[in-house]
Structures are given as C-alpha cells and as structure tokens.
Design a protein around this motif. Structure first.
Motif, mmCIF file in Angstrom:
data_model
loop_
_atom_site.group_PDB
_atom_site.id
_atom_site.type_symbol
_atom_site.label_atom_id
_atom_site.label_comp_id
_atom_site.label_asym_id
_atom_site.label_seq_id
_atom_site.Cartn_x
_atom_site.Cartn_y
_atom_site.Cartn_z
ATOM 1 N N ARG A 9 0.647 -1.263 -0.175
ATOM 2 C CA ARG A 9 0.305 0.096 0.168
ATOM 3 C C ARG A 9 1.019 1.171 0.049
ATOM 4 O O ARG A 9 0.350 1.841 -0.870
ATOM 5 N N GLY A 12 2.459 1.763 -3.604
ATOM 6 C CA GLY A 12 1.597 2.029 -3.628
ATOM 7 C C GLY A 12 0.594 3.986 -4.003
ATOM 8 O O GLY A 12 0.992 4.166 -4.848
ATOM 9 N N MET A 13 0.928 4.712 -2.695
ATOM 10 C CA MET A 13 0.684 5.364 -2.709
ATOM 11 C C MET A 13 1.816 6.456 -3.171
ATOM 12 O O MET A 13 1.698 7.269 -4.154
ATOM 13 N N LEU A 15 3.856 5.433 -5.645
ATOM 14 C CA LEU A 15 3.617 5.593 -7.025
ATOM 15 C C LEU A 15 2.917 6.411 -7.931
ATOM 16 O O LEU A 15 3.411 6.860 -8.759
ATOM 17 N N LYS A 16 1.945 6.518 -7.037
ATOM 18 C CA LYS A 16 0.381 7.110 -7.376
ATOM 19 C C LYS A 16 1.394 8.624 -7.786
ATOM 20 O O LYS A 16 0.743 9.716 -8.027
ATOM 21 N N GLY A 17 1.610 9.253 -6.653
ATOM 22 C CA GLY A 17 2.422 10.167 -6.163
ATOM 23 C C GLY A 17 3.402 10.699 -7.253
ATOM 24 O O GLY A 17 3.724 11.521 -7.689
ATOM 25 N N CYS A 18 4.013 9.593 -8.087
ATOM 26 C CA CYS A 18 5.343 10.121 -8.696
ATOM 27 C C CYS A 18 4.634 9.864 -10.787
ATOM 28 O O CYS A 18 5.036 11.535 -11.065
ATOM 29 N N ILE A 19 4.111 9.215 -10.675
ATOM 30 C CA ILE A 19 2.708 9.352 -11.552
ATOM 31 C C ILE A 19 2.406 11.011 -12.050
ATOM 32 O O ILE A 19 1.770 11.686 -12.860
ATOM 33 N N ARG A 20 1.457 10.824 -10.694
ATOM 34 C CA ARG A 20 1.242 12.530 -10.462
ATOM 35 C C ARG A 20 2.085 13.735 -10.857
ATOM 36 O O ARG A 20 1.831 14.476 -11.272
ATOM 37 N N SER A 86 -4.414 16.699 -12.745
ATOM 38 C CA SER A 86 -3.099 16.103 -12.023
ATOM 39 C C SER A 86 -3.260 16.919 -10.726
ATOM 40 O O SER A 86 -2.622 15.886 -9.797
ATOM 41 N N GLN A 89 -6.626 16.114 -8.773
ATOM 42 C CA GLN A 89 -7.493 15.220 -9.443
ATOM 43 C C GLN A 89 -8.533 15.007 -9.638
ATOM 44 O O GLN A 89 -9.276 13.870 -9.148
#
Length: 106
Positions: A9, A12-13, A15-20, A86, A89
């Motif tokens: 988890r 995943g958080m 990775l989500k921040g990097c994608i954003r 972005s 969100q």
C-alpha cells in the motif's frame, strides 16, 4: 501478512505521487509550448496585411497562420486540462484529458 500489505500500500501511494508529479511536469511543458505556438500565430496574424479569416483562398500563408493559431489553442487547452487534472485529481477533468489524448492519437 499485514506487514506485506502495508508495504504494498505504501509503495502504491509513492508510485501514485510519482505519476502525478510526472503528469504535472509533462503538462506544464505542454502548456508552455501551447502558449508559444499561440503567440506565434497571434504575432503572424498581427503582421499579416490581409484579414486572415476572409482571405483563406488566396493561396498565401494565411491559412497556415490560422491553423497554427488553432493548434496552439488546442495544445494549450490539452496541457491545462492535464495540469489542473493532475493537481486537483478531478475525475471529470482527467476524463476530458484522456479523451482529448485519444482524439489526438486517432
């Protein structure tokens, strides 16, 4: 088992921040290019000796100038949707962004 789930988890958080962040940076560059293309189109229209919206059939570069202006506005809109989507969100804004990307790729 819970340790593993917490680790996944957390990853995943991150990775989500990097994608954003990546989307924000790419779309900020897109906004800058859209502004530049729009500025070039506006500059060319202001330097044109004919009315760009009525003299399309003369064979001059007026049609290309207007096309450049419209492409610049489209790229600017695409970039702004990506940047604000972005940042906030917002699902609707990101859906519009993805829809425009799909239209461009088709």
């Amino acid at each position: 088992k819970q340790w593993y789930q917490r680790r996944v988890r957390a990853f995943g958080m991150v990775l989500k921040g990097c994608i954003r962040t990546f989307l924000f940076i790419i779309n900020t560059i897109t906004v800058i290019f859209g502004l530049a293309i729009t500025a070039i189109g506006i500059y060319c229209i202001s330097k044109s000796k004919t009315d760009p919206f009525t003299d399309m059939e003369t064979g001059s570069l007026v049609g290309f100038i207007v096309f450049t202006l419209f492409v610049g506005v489209f790229v600017l809109t695409l970039g702004l949707l990506g940047v604000f989507g972005s940042l906030t969100q917002s699902p609707r804004m990101m859906s519009a962004y993805v829809g425009l990307i799909v239209v461009v790729l088709l």
